[in-house]
Design an enzyme around this catalytic site. Structure first.
Site, PDB file in Angstrom:
ATOM      1  CE  LYS A 290     -10.787  41.205  59.791  1.00 30.21           C
ATOM      2  NZ  LYS A 290      -9.883  40.551  58.784  1.00 30.21           N
ATOM      3  CD  GLU A 376      -1.427  42.345  45.789  1.00 28.75           C
ATOM      4  OE1 GLU A 376      -2.589  42.092  46.329  1.00 28.75           O
ATOM      5  OE2 GLU A 376      -0.507  43.349  46.202  1.00 28.75           O
ATOM      6  NE  ARG A 404      -1.953  45.703  45.163  1.00 33.00           N
ATOM      7  CZ  ARG A 404      -2.024  46.744  45.907  1.00 33.00           C
ATOM      8  NH1 ARG A 404      -2.857  47.639  46.033  1.00 33.00           N
ATOM      9  NH2 ARG A 404      -0.998  46.924  47.130  1.00 33.00           N
TER      10      ARG A 404
END
Length: 665
Positions: A290, A376, A404
């Site tokens: 990244k 979640e 979600r």
């Protein structure tokens, strides 16, 4: 001569040599640093997938082959090689979206930026291809190791692996991070995998044919043949696990290639080509960095420039540092203080510890902060278990991601009357991230959850006090929601009523019975305080008296809100959630149940997916401005717009146009 401007479609990549591809990768990284630093956006993730994106587009044929980005924040390179190189208005109103967008290109498929869904999309698309007789078309989902912490990804893998003939090449973009370093057992397993020299052989169709034929002959033979098969199979598995441990995927029946260096163009193309030749479901495991090629991003340990505002491209420093505090920072400070006072406070989040303000708490009480990954649903039910165990869990999420886990809120938390506090960051209109990031659904979704209480603070003082009130509730779930960005200026109340409703403004003198009587009562929800006060001032300029109240706790509806509504000619509820089933709708229902027939106008967001733009631009587009609300309210008081305000004694219902405002304050 630059190469990037010559790339107008993925097919143009096939003409480039290895040296030209290396130059193109360098140009793309410099392009991203220059342009994203000027507009803001997801910089680190895109710097990490340059070679990977180029390799995928060289080996596969988009749009005939379907390329799917999980989450989609890493699709900038994909946009560049599919003809979209004007990044001057990235994430700005009317400009390029920060995520894949079907209206921009036929190469974009999945617009939602909610994680862990790409493999289910791949399952569905590949099934459709097979049923349509187009089984030779490949589906290529790119999913990060962070998104693999989501259970939905594994549900999809279970189904994809069951069909050996579907051409699905799953590219795992493994940079060891989502926002922060990836956590959990999946991350540990991925870190143990290493590329084996047997991969190329194992993905060749002849290898599979020989293995299947040998297996059939031995298994269908007598006991001795079956024993030989079991011995050979165990030896084969032991050898593979030594050279390339891959049980994580092999147990699902998936072929695995990798890990491969995600910044080695030739190695990537070889691995993807091998996967393509296999003609069945394959995992290609690519290791990437990244923020690759940009020192400031690599040096940023928190999130390696996952998402940035406007920055100096040389140093990575923000161009301007706002003096105002953010809502998130106020929450971060207060929850840490509460945890110092109460040993039963424990916090959970889904791969977003820093963005939702749990960093300070984690530093002070590391054993009381749980990052469950992008999961979640699990976070919410785990919180119910923590509450049963005698703790008070605080689940901190972006408001858009609460969607979600609705079933878990309803059936695991609310049904069991669990004392769980949900803290929803980025509630309402969030702006440049677009439709799937607006936190506009929570007020409507949560209205139907029995026993749940919702607080919407208007400023930092109210955020602190309402958070403390929320965690004091042990007999059911509570919610505290707040906006994105800088916290509003302090708005002190004229009076706090007996049920903790705040009166922010009134045109009239206080009535002897302790109430207020005016033409219009404005119910301000959360961050709508300043807007509501401006509406009241505009109404006064037209000779219309107003009361502005902040319920603080919008669910359940406080008794004083209904009592005050009966003393006004019309109620206007202003909220930054969708109007359908929102706070205004709930107040109207409670008023009717109490026999109060005062008209009520719900002012909020339409039931639409709102395109990206600044928060101010989005609010203007949908009419959430003080000028528009005041104009409509004047018409309702005059009786020229539905709902009509209650008429004064002896007053006829007027008709005609609404007069022009006398003041343009």
């Amino acid at each position: 001569m630059s190469i990037l401007p010559t790339i107008r479609s993925p097919q143009d990549l096939s003409k480039l040599s290895v040296e030209q591809l290396e130059r193109l990768a360098e140009e793309i990284r410099q392009f991203l640093i220059t342009h994203v630093s000027a507009t803001g956006g997801h910089l680190g993730p895109n710097l990490g997938v340059v070679e990977l994106s180029l390799a995928i587009h060289r080996i596969f044929d988009s749009p005939r082959d379907s390329i799917i980005f999980d989450t989609g924040h890493q699709s900038y390179v994909h946009k560049l090689v599919t003809g979209r190189q004007d990044f001057s208005t990235l994430r700005q109103q009317g400009g390029l979206a920060g995520y894949p967008d079907r209206s921009e290109s036929i190469h974009d498929i999945v617009e939602s930026s909610h994680a862990s869904s790409s493999l289910a999309w791949a399952d569905g698309i590949s099934r459709a291809r097979a049923l349509a007789g187009e089984g030779d078309r490949y589906v290529v989902p790119i999913i990060g190791d962070g998104a693999l912490t989501g259970g939905m990804a594994w549900e999809a893998l279970n189904n994809i692996a069951a069909d050996k003939n579907r051409r699905v090449v799953i590219v795992v973009n493994d940079n060891g991070r989502s926002y922060a370093p990836t956590v959990g057992g999946i991350a540990n397993q991925l870190s143990n995998l290493r590329r084996g020299f047997l991969d190329k052989l194992r993905t060749h169709p002849i290898y599979e044919s020989v293995m299947d034929g040998t297996k059939h002959k031995l298994v269908s033979g007598g006991p001795m043949s079956q024993m030989v098969y079991r011995s050979l199979h165990a030896a084969k598995k032991g050898a593979k696990d030594f050279w390339a441990p891959q049980g994580l995927f092999e147990d699902l029946g998936m072929k695995y290639i990798g890990p491969v260096d995600g910044h080695d163009q030739s190695a990537l193309e070889e691995a993807l080509s091998d996967a393509r030749k296999y003609e069945g479901p394959v995992i290609v495991h690519a290791l990437t960095e990244k923020g690759r090629g940009y020192a400031p991003a690599r040096a940023n340990e928190a999130d390696q420039f996952h998402a940035v505002g406007v920055i100096d491209p040389e140093t990575g420093d923000p161009v301007s540092r706002g003096a105002a505090r953010s809502w998130t920072s106020v929450f971060e400070e207060e929850i840490a203080a509460i945890a110092d006072e109460r040993s039963d406070i424990v916090a959970l989040t889904g791969a977003m510890l820093t963005p939702v303000g749990l960093r300070t708490l984690a530093a002070k009480h590391p054993d009381r902060v749980i990052d469950v990954g992008i999961a979640e649903q699990h976070a919410v039910t785990s919180a119910a278990g923590l509450a049963y165990g005698g703790l008070h869990p605080v689940v901190a999420l972006y408001a858009t991601f609460l969607n979600r886990a609705f079933d878990q809120i309803l059936m695991d938390v609310a049904l069991h009357k669990a004392g769980v506090t949900f803290v929803l960051d980025r509630a309402g209109v969030t702006g440049p991230d677009g439709p799937s990031h607006h936190g506009m659904w929570d007020l409507s979704l949560l209205q139907i959850v029995p026993g749940l209480r919702i607080a919407a603070p208007r400023d930092s003082t109210r955020l602190r006090e309402e958070l403390r009130e929320a965690v004091a509730v042990e007999e059911g779930p509570t919610v505290v929601r707040f906006s994105k960005g800088s916290v509003n200026d302090e708005l002190d109340a004229v009076e706090r009523l007996r049920d903790s409703v705040d009166v922010l403004y009134t045109s009239s003198e206080h009535d002897p019975d302790g109430s207020y009587t005016n033409d219009v009562m404005i119910v301000s929800v959360g961050a709508m305080g300043e807007l509501s006060l401006d509406v009241a001032r505009r109404l006064e300029d037209q000779g219309i008296t107003a009361t502005v109240i902040d319920p603080r706790w919008v669910l359940p509806v406080p008794e004083s809100v209904v009592a005050l509504a009966a003393r006004h000619r019309i109620v206007v509820c202003i909220e930054d959630g969708v109007k359908a089933g929102g706070v205004g709708s709930r107040i109207r229902q409670v008023m009717r149940e109490a026999g109060v027939d005062t008209a009520l106008n719900e002012v909020g967001l339409p039931v639409e997916f709102l395109e990206h733009g600044s928060r101010k631009q989005v609010m203007e587009r949908v009419g959430l401005t003080s000028a528009q609300i005041a104009h409509d309210t004047v018409a309702q008081v005059l009786g020229t717009k539905v709902p009509f305000a209650r008429r004064l004694p002896g007053e006829d219902l007027p008709t005609g146009e609404v007069p022009a405002f006398r003041s343009q304050r």
